[in-house]
Design a protein around this motif. Structure first.
Motif, short mmCIF file in Angstrom:
data_model
loop_
_atom_site.label_atom_id
_atom_site.label_comp_id
_atom_site.label_asym_id
_atom_site.label_seq_id
_atom_site.Cartn_x
_atom_site.Cartn_y
_atom_site.Cartn_z
N UNK A 124 3.76 7.97 -0.08
CA UNK A 124 4.40 7.67 -1.00
C UNK A 124 6.24 7.30 -1.30
N UNK A 125 6.70 8.10 0.03
CA UNK A 125 8.57 8.50 -0.09
C UNK A 125 8.66 7.65 0.74
N UNK A 126 7.42 7.11 1.66
CA UNK A 126 7.82 5.61 2.62
C UNK A 126 7.95 4.49 2.39
N UNK A 171 -1.08 0.85 0.36
CA UNK A 171 -0.24 -0.90 0.80
C UNK A 171 -0.94 -1.64 0.65
N UNK A 172 -1.28 -2.49 -0.49
CA UNK A 172 -2.20 -3.39 -0.56
C UNK A 172 -1.23 -5.27 -0.84
N UNK A 173 -1.21 -5.97 0.38
CA UNK A 173 0.04 -6.79 0.68
C UNK A 173 -0.98 -8.34 0.56
N UNK A 174 0.11 -9.69 -0.31
CA UNK A 174 -1.13 -10.39 -0.19
C UNK A 174 0.05 -11.49 -0.51
N UNK A 175 -0.16 -13.17 0.30
CA UNK A 175 1.29 -13.82 -0.53
C UNK A 175 0.57 -15.05 -1.76
N UNK A 197 2.15 -0.93 -4.11
CA UNK A 197 2.04 0.44 -3.51
C UNK A 197 0.64 1.79 -4.51
N UNK A 198 -0.28 1.78 -4.16
CA UNK A 198 -0.89 2.95 -4.70
C UNK A 198 -1.85 4.27 -4.50
#
Length: 341
Positions: free
Chosen positions: A29-31, A91-95, A219-220
């Motif tokens: 989480x801290x990163x 971490x979940x990422x999409x465009x 970020x979960x």
């Protein structure tokens, strides 16, 4: 022009909210600000020994038969995705591309119908614009609805939305997803800082005023080693797969289907009967909710997309404003809506 206007037999629309697959990563989480600290989340396979627990038919409820069945364990091989022991955050990422040309069919074999459709859509845009729909799409980005089961029980969820241009970020919005309500959608969420501005950017993209590409990162914080939930693949030939559950992967990393992301973003329909108690549902022509096995917009009630669209175009009976929003949301969703047999 004396011929009666009829629905085109070939009528199709391309989706205007175009998400990518969402890739899953693991870290601390801290990163959150250090992109190099996040590693793609891999999918593991495990074999488990289950027990017979399904509902039995009357003929199988004999104690002798049940004891014999339990002696044969329910062996399964399944995919699983979990955070590493040293990582507590997913971490979940999409465009997301927001495209213009809403209401312009990609295929239509009737020139009169196409002309009437474009004129009707233009009238809606001039009167209402895309502000209402865009605010709702923005709310579903900010509240992290696209995380689905990963959102439940999380300690903290931080969502960052970036407007991308020329390969870099030109504008950033940060949201505390758990402070926003997924049920009321807008009632208490309008106070969220930046939500209105994000909605204006999405509305501009739908109106075709410029290229809009958003990068969404969530970020979960769930806890070290906790299981996470990518999309599950539909395997038609389960015998060949050899597994009872197969998880979706992109380049070896666990991921969520773009279709599932899109379904979450278009969960904005609060204009159907019963929405006060049930909350928003995904925009579908018949208000279909497969998990409940129910369609909330029945043709008999004249609240389905086809009835509303035909009344609007063919009979010049404009629906109430909230149903106009629904019709436009279905056009943004895209699909094949022709009157072919």
């Amino acid at each position: 022009m004396s011929d009666k206007l009829t629905t085109a037999s070939v009528l199709a629309f391309e989706r205007k909210l175009d998400p990518s697959d969402a890739v899953l990563y693991a870290g601390r989480w801290e990163d959150r600000a250090q992109s190099h600290s996040w590693q793609p989340l891999s999918v593991q396979t495990k074999s488990v020994r289950g027990t017979i627990s399904n509902r039995l038919k009357a003929k199988d409820q004999d104690p002798v038969k049940l004891d014999a069945a339990i002696e044969n364990p329910n062996l399964q091989t399944v995919d699983i995705a979990a955070l590493p022991a040293q990582a507590d955050t997913l971490k979940v990422q999409f465009t997301l591309r927001v495209l213009g040309g809403t209401g312009t069919p990609s295929a239509c074999n009737s020139a009169p119908y196409r002309a009437k459709l474009l004129a009707t859509v233009q009238g809606y845009v001039q009167q209402h614009g895309f502000a209402e729909l865009a605010r709702r799409y923005a709310a579903n980005l900010a509240n992290g609805r696209f995380l689905w089961r990963n959102r439940l029980g999380a300690e903290s969820v931080a969502v960052t939305v970036e407007q991308m241009q020329g390969g870099g970020s030109v504008k950033t919005w940060d949201f505390d997803a758990l402070s926003l309500d997924t049920r009321t959608l807008l009632a208490i969420n309008n106070e969220a800082k930046g939500l209105e501005e994000l909605g204006q950017v999405i509305a501009g993209g739908l109106a075709g005023s410029g290229h809009v590409l958003l990068r969404v990162t969530a970020f979960v914080r769930q806890g070290a080693g906790q299981e996470v939930f990518p999309s599950q693949e539909l395997i038609l030939d389960k015998g060949a797969a050899g597994k009872s559950k197969t998880l979706y992967q992109v380049g070896g990393a666990a991921a969520i289907h773009s279709q599932k992301i899109g379904n979450a973003l278009r969960t904005i329909d609060t204009w159907y009967e019963g929405a006060e108690s049930l909350g928003p549902i995904a925009v579908e022509p018949y208000g279909s909710v497969t998990t409940q096995g129910r369609a909330y917009r029945q043709p008999k009630q004249k609240m389905d997309f086809y009835t509303l669209l035909d009344n609007w175009l063919l009979k010049d009976q404009a629906p109430p404003v909230e149903q106009q929003h629904f019709v436009m949301a279905v056009l943004i969703r895209g699909g094949v809506f022709g009157d072919a047999s």
